[in-house]
Design an enzyme around this catalytic site. Structure first.
Site, PDB file in Angstrom:
ATOM      1  N   ARG A  44       0.841  -1.196   0.000  1.00 25.52           N
ATOM      2  CA  ARG A  44       0.000   0.000   0.000  1.00 25.52           C
ATOM      3  C   ARG A  44       0.878   1.249   0.000  1.00 25.52           C
ATOM      4  O   ARG A  44       1.942   1.263   0.624  1.00 25.52           O
ATOM      5  CB  ARG A  44      -0.930  -0.018   1.211  1.00 25.52           C
ATOM      6  CG  ARG A  44      -1.934  -1.170   1.178  1.00 25.52           C
ATOM      7  CD  ARG A  44      -2.830  -1.193   2.397  1.00 25.52           C
ATOM      8  NE  ARG A  44      -3.808  -2.277   2.292  1.00 25.52           N
ATOM      9  CZ  ARG A  44      -3.591  -3.518   2.713  1.00 25.52           C
ATOM     10  NH1 ARG A  44      -2.421  -3.841   3.264  1.00 25.52           N
ATOM     11  NH2 ARG A  44      -4.523  -4.443   2.576  1.00 25.52           N
ATOM     12  N   LYS A  57      -3.648  -1.592   6.530  1.00 31.14           N
ATOM     13  CA  LYS A  57      -5.088  -1.804   6.631  1.00 31.14           C
ATOM     14  C   LYS A  57      -5.456  -2.877   7.638  1.00 31.14           C
ATOM     15  O   LYS A  57      -6.352  -2.688   8.457  1.00 31.14           O
ATOM     16  CB  LYS A  57      -5.657  -2.165   5.253  1.00 31.14           C
ATOM     17  CG  LYS A  57      -7.170  -2.236   5.215  1.00 31.14           C
ATOM     18  CD  LYS A  57      -7.658  -2.408   3.790  1.00 31.14           C
ATOM     19  CE  LYS A  57      -9.182  -2.402   3.727  1.00 31.14           C
ATOM     20  NZ  LYS A  57      -9.679  -2.550   2.340  1.00 31.14           N
ATOM     21  N   HIS A  84      -1.860   3.493  -5.938  1.00 28.72           N
ATOM     22  CA  HIS A  84      -2.450   2.240  -5.467  1.00 28.72           C
ATOM     23  C   HIS A  84      -2.600   1.229  -6.604  1.00 28.72           C
ATOM     24  O   HIS A  84      -2.736   0.022  -6.372  1.00 28.72           O
ATOM     25  CB  HIS A  84      -3.823   2.526  -4.853  1.00 28.72           C
ATOM     26  CG  HIS A  84      -4.247   1.528  -3.826  1.00 28.72           C
ATOM     27  ND1 HIS A  84      -4.776   0.302  -4.153  1.00 28.72           N
ATOM     28  CD2 HIS A  84      -4.212   1.566  -2.473  1.00 28.72           C
ATOM     29  CE1 HIS A  84      -5.061  -0.367  -3.049  1.00 28.72           C
ATOM     30  NE2 HIS A  84      -4.731   0.375  -2.012  1.00 28.72           N
ATOM     31  N   ARG A 111      -0.700  -2.206  -7.076  1.00 28.32           N
ATOM     32  CA  ARG A 111      -1.185  -3.433  -6.439  1.00 28.32           C
ATOM     33  C   ARG A 111      -2.086  -4.220  -7.387  1.00 28.32           C
ATOM     34  O   ARG A 111      -1.942  -5.439  -7.536  1.00 28.32           O
ATOM     35  CB  ARG A 111      -1.929  -3.076  -5.149  1.00 28.32           C
ATOM     36  CG  ARG A 111      -1.010  -2.530  -4.074  1.00 28.32           C
ATOM     37  CD  ARG A 111      -1.748  -1.950  -2.883  1.00 28.32           C
ATOM     38  NE  ARG A 111      -2.619  -2.877  -2.204  1.00 28.32           N
ATOM     39  CZ  ARG A 111      -2.227  -3.838  -1.376  1.00 28.32           C
ATOM     40  NH1 ARG A 111      -0.928  -4.005  -1.134  1.00 28.32           N
ATOM     41  NH2 ARG A 111      -3.097  -4.630  -0.773  1.00 28.32           N
ATOM     42  N   HIS A 154      -3.511  -9.038   2.175  1.00 22.78           N
ATOM     43  CA  HIS A 154      -4.945  -9.159   2.363  1.00 22.78           C
ATOM     44  C   HIS A 154      -5.204 -10.209   3.443  1.00 22.78           C
ATOM     45  O   HIS A 154      -4.347 -11.034   3.744  1.00 22.78           O
ATOM     46  CB  HIS A 154      -5.630  -9.575   1.060  1.00 22.78           C
ATOM     47  CG  HIS A 154      -5.701  -8.470   0.065  1.00 22.78           C
ATOM     48  ND1 HIS A 154      -6.005  -8.674  -1.271  1.00 22.78           N
ATOM     49  CD2 HIS A 154      -5.509  -7.127   0.197  1.00 22.78           C
ATOM     50  CE1 HIS A 154      -5.997  -7.508  -1.910  1.00 22.78           C
ATOM     51  NE2 HIS A 154      -5.698  -6.573  -1.046  1.00 22.78           N
ATOM     52  N   TYR A 166      -3.979 -16.813   7.739  1.00 23.47           N
ATOM     53  CA  TYR A 166      -2.615 -17.287   7.519  1.00 23.47           C
ATOM     54  C   TYR A 166      -1.637 -16.404   8.274  1.00 23.47           C
ATOM     55  O   TYR A 166      -1.794 -15.180   8.342  1.00 23.47           O
ATOM     56  CB  TYR A 166      -2.272 -17.226   6.028  1.00 23.47           C
ATOM     57  CG  TYR A 166      -2.858 -18.354   5.217  1.00 23.47           C
ATOM     58  CD1 TYR A 166      -2.485 -19.669   5.461  1.00 23.47           C
ATOM     59  CD2 TYR A 166      -3.761 -18.106   4.195  1.00 23.47           C
ATOM     60  CE1 TYR A 166      -3.013 -20.706   4.703  1.00 23.47           C
ATOM     61  CE2 TYR A 166      -4.293 -19.139   3.424  1.00 23.47           C
ATOM     62  CZ  TYR A 166      -3.906 -20.439   3.692  1.00 23.47           C
ATOM     63  OH  TYR A 166      -4.417 -21.458   2.949  1.00 23.47           O
TER      64      TYR A 166
END
Length: 407
Positions: A240, A265, A328, A331, A355, A365
């Protein structure tokens, strides 16, 4: 006593009283200060009640306060004890106000977050929540009261901000519940009450030939070394933009050849394996900024990181507007090409994008999941970008107006 007499009263060698009526008097100290007092008896004991300082409290106001105190006495209530109880209640209400608890939550729960994230949360509190809810006791805030505040945000067209503000408010209520100062969180009652935010996708270049042109434009960019390096690493890291800007030299694990940071995030630990190309860029940049904290310091001073608009302005300088490519967008570019062109597994890509990927049992994970595969993927991604850049140069698709989209 008249108002003129109260005003004209002057200091004497000793403190003295200027009487009014029904126990009220003006106490004048030898230094000239004037205080309103009321003498009364409660259960046969003489007591004094303070009303404040003259002229802040006028004669008329002092008489009103005296009459209120006499009404309490008529009901068998000691006005001094009543005043102390009111102060204690106000102090408790203030301590349990939404603003007080929100600031405590912020200091406790946000201290490990990035500076940019903290600024956004603090702005949400001060701009959107405190004006309407700040002084209220947190237990007095109902779902309709919170909804009215969020509706005000919606009315200015900031639907996504309204949803984020609701999430922040929910975290504050749950913190208050955990610390024994609130009974419930009203935010679940607002499910479906807000407008649905418009899904907004960041524009990005995802066609291989255009990506090659972009890589050439970045290579030939005539900006500062810091911004130039940030552009190159934006493509290689595809983290990010805020995470990139706030990278510190201390985030680099030189032994493992990787960057270790907290995802902006998700606030989860995240690892970016360093490819050979990234290592070379960082080594070159270290000669310029290595004596500071930030890898990409601000042009206005090394005590802070690069401006959030630096990369966007660079892209515009190269001819890429917001409808073509954004910071952005790197990404989305990586997400698309790693899947469609290089055929990497989606979960590896999603993990590298930081994510919130979960396994078959619904567990998130950990940061090292598939790290060996992701390390190989990141090197292959860098090599692929070099390949696209070489093909763009060989095809002579970049002219003197390098970087201009479509040239």
């Amino acid at each position: 006593m008249t108002a003129k007499e109260a005003q004209a009263a002057t200091a004497k060698e000793k403190d003295y009283r200027l009487p009014d009526e029904k126990g009220l008097f003006l106490f004048i100290k030898k230094n000239g200060a004037k205080y309103w007092r009321m003498k009364y008896r409660y259960h046969g004991k003489e007591k004094l009640l303070a009303f404040g300082v003259y002229p802040e409290i006028s004669l008329k106001k002092a008489r009103e306060l005296r009459d209120n105190a006499r009404s309490l006495l008529a009901d068998g209530i000691d006005p001094s004890a009543h005043k102390k109880a009111q102060k204690a209640a106000h102090k408790l209400t203030t301590a349990n106000s939404f603003a007080a608890i929100a600031l405590e939550w912020f200091d406790t729960k946000q201290k490990d977050k990035t500076e940019g994230y903290q600024r956004r949360v603090k702005r949400t509190l001060e701009k959107d929540l405190f004006p309407q809810l700040g002084e209220l006791s947190i237990n007095d805030i109902t779902a309709p009261a919170l909804l009215a505040t969020l509706r005000g945000i919606e009315k200015r067209g900031a639907v996504e901000t309204a949803h984020r503000t609701k999430q922040i408010a929910g975290q504050i209520f749950r913190y208050a519940i955990a610390t024994g100062r609130a009974e419930r969180d009203p935010t679940p009652d607002l499910k479906g009450a807000l407008q649905s935010p418009t899904v907004r996708h960041f524009t990005a270049i995802t066609e291989p030939k255009e990506v090659g042109r972009l890589m050439v434009a970045i290579e030939q960019f005539q900006g500062t070394p810091v911004v130039s390096a940030a552009l190159k690493l934006s493509a290689l890291f595809f983290c990010r933009p805020g995470e990139l800007r706030h990278l510190k030299w201390s985030d680099i694990n030189h032994d493992e050849l990787r960057i270790e940071l907290v995802a902006e995030k998700t606030q989860q630990q995240h690892i970016i394996p360093l490819c050979k190309q990234a290592i070379a860029i960082l080594e070159e940049l270290h000669r310029l900024t290595g004596n500071g904290e930030y890898i990409f310091p601000s042009a206005r001073g090394r005590s802070r990181c690069m401006s959030e608009n630096a990369i966007r302005v660079a892209l515009r300088t190269m001819g890429y507007d917001n409808d073509t490519m954004t910071p952005h967008g790197f990404r989305a570019m990586a997400r698309t090409l790693l899947d469609e062109q290089l055929n990497y597994r989606i979960e590896w890509i999603e993990q590298q994008l930081a994510h919130a990927v979960k396994d078959a049992n619904g567990r998130a994970y950990n940061r090292t999941k598939h790290l060996a595969q992701r390390t190989e993927m990141m090197q292959r991604w860098a090599d692929y970008l070099d390949q696209l850049k070489a093909q763009a140069l060989a095809g002579n698709v970049i002219t003197a107006n390098f970087g201009k989209a479509g040239v």
